[in-house]
Design a protein around this motif. Structure first.
Motif, PDB file in Angstrom:
ATOM      1  N   UNK A  35       0.851  -1.194   0.000  1.00 22.60           N
ATOM      2  CA  UNK A  35       0.000   0.000   0.000  1.00 22.60           C
ATOM      3  C   UNK A  35       0.890   1.248   0.000  1.00 22.60           C
ATOM      4  N   UNK A  36       0.288   2.361  -0.343  1.00 24.17           N
ATOM      5  CA  UNK A  36       0.989   3.630  -0.221  1.00 24.17           C
ATOM      6  C   UNK A  36       0.975   4.071   1.239  1.00 24.17           C
ATOM      7  N   UNK A  37       2.060   4.698   1.676  1.00 24.81           N
ATOM      8  CA  UNK A  37       2.162   5.150   3.068  1.00 24.81           C
ATOM      9  C   UNK A  37       2.323   6.668   3.088  1.00 24.81           C
ATOM     10  N   UNK A  38       1.246   7.346   3.450  1.00 28.32           N
ATOM     11  CA  UNK A  38       1.271   8.807   3.521  1.00 28.32           C
ATOM     12  C   UNK A  38       1.790   9.221   4.902  1.00 28.32           C
ATOM     13  N   UNK A  61       1.914  -2.011   7.730  1.00 27.02           N
ATOM     14  CA  UNK A  61       1.046  -1.262   8.650  1.00 27.02           C
ATOM     15  C   UNK A  61       0.343  -0.079   7.963  1.00 27.02           C
ATOM     16  N   UNK A  62       0.931   0.421   6.882  1.00 29.03           N
ATOM     17  CA  UNK A  62       0.370   1.602   6.236  1.00 29.03           C
ATOM     18  C   UNK A  62       0.685   2.887   6.971  1.00 29.03           C
ATOM     19  N   UNK A  96       7.004   1.242  -0.738  1.00 29.27           N
ATOM     20  CA  UNK A  96       8.173   0.459  -0.324  1.00 29.27           C
ATOM     21  C   UNK A  96       8.838  -0.164  -1.557  1.00 29.27           C
ATOM     22  N   UNK A  97      10.121   0.076  -1.715  1.00 25.70           N
ATOM     23  CA  UNK A  97      10.894  -0.593  -2.759  1.00 25.70           C
ATOM     24  C   UNK A  97      11.755  -1.659  -2.105  1.00 25.70           C
ATOM     25  N   UNK A  98      11.699  -2.852  -2.620  1.00 27.41           N
ATOM     26  CA  UNK A  98      12.443  -3.951  -1.995  1.00 27.41           C
ATOM     27  C   UNK A  98      12.854  -4.954  -3.047  1.00 27.41           C
TER      28      UNK A  98
END
Ligand code: URA
Ligand code: SF4
Length: 209
Positions: A35-38, A61-62, A96-98
């Motif tokens: 998900x995107x994390x703002x 967790x977001x 997140x880049x992984x």
């Protein structure tokens, strides 16, 4: 990448940003992330803490800075005398880049300059919403996002500067203070010394609040 621009709502609230980022396809990072994390915190906070990107735990967790680096950062803020309620925490990249795994944990991979540029409209929207007095820049990736590619955290840390003209904002913060990323503190051999330096830098910010 074409960038996040088309997905960023006009004049958004924080919940609106948080919802809208879930649809973003401004670069390729949304594909492998949960998900995107703002950003998180009061939109009236006088201080923004700017990290790199969500990590493994933040992606699940977001929320930003809930994993090991975030815990160290919370402790450093307390030791520097900064009230956590006066801080808005966010990252220059929202997904997140992984690459690869170690046990159950996915291994972080730094975003490229292209990813950072693509994601910048989200950061601009957050900064326009919070309008902080100051920004503490955590580490090299965030520093390059704010100051450009010649930024070196080792040279810049611990000293406040003006917000750079190269990153135009309608109402820029009055000051910026670069420091070490808490993840870098966790990776250093002399962790206690690196931690003390982080706290000393945050204490400079505390004086200005
Ligand atoms: N590292 C970051 O830069 N940001 C987070 O949110 C977590 C770890
Ligand atoms: Fe959009 Fe940023 Fe995610 Fe890329 S990293 S998809 S620009 S929110």
């Amino acid at each position: 990448y074409d960038g996040a621009g088309p997905w960023v709502p006009d004049d958004p609230t924080l919940p609106a940003l948080r919802e809208a980022v879930q649809a973003c396809e401004g670069c390729d990072l949304f594909r492998e992330a949960t998900q995107g994390v703002m950003g998180e915190g009061s939109t009236r906070a006088p201080l923004v803490l700017l990290g790199e990107q969500p990590g493994d735990q933040e992606d699940r967790a977001g929320e930003p800075f809930v994993g090991p680096a975030g815990k160290l950062l919370d402790r450093a803020l307390a030791d520097a005398g900064i009230d956590p309620d006066r801080v808005f925490r966010t990252n220059v990249v929202k997904h997140f880049r992984w690459s690869g795994t170690r046990g159950k944990q996915r291994i972080h991979k730094s975003p490229t300059r292209g990813h950072v540029e693509a994601c910048r409209p989200w950061l601009e929207a957050e900064l326009a919403l919070v309008r902080p007095d100051g920004v503490v820049v955590l580490g090299g990736t965030a520093g390059k996002a704010v100051f450009g590619s010649s930024f070196r955290v080792g040279e810049a840390r611990g000293r406040t500067t003006d917000w750079p003209d190269s990153f135009p904002l309608a109402r820029p913060p009055r000051w910026v203070l670069p420091t070490t990323h808490p993840s870098a503190v966790l990776r250093t051999d002399d962790r206690d010394a690196a931690y003390d330096e982080l706290v000393a830098d945050l204490a400079v910010a505390a004086e200005l609040l």
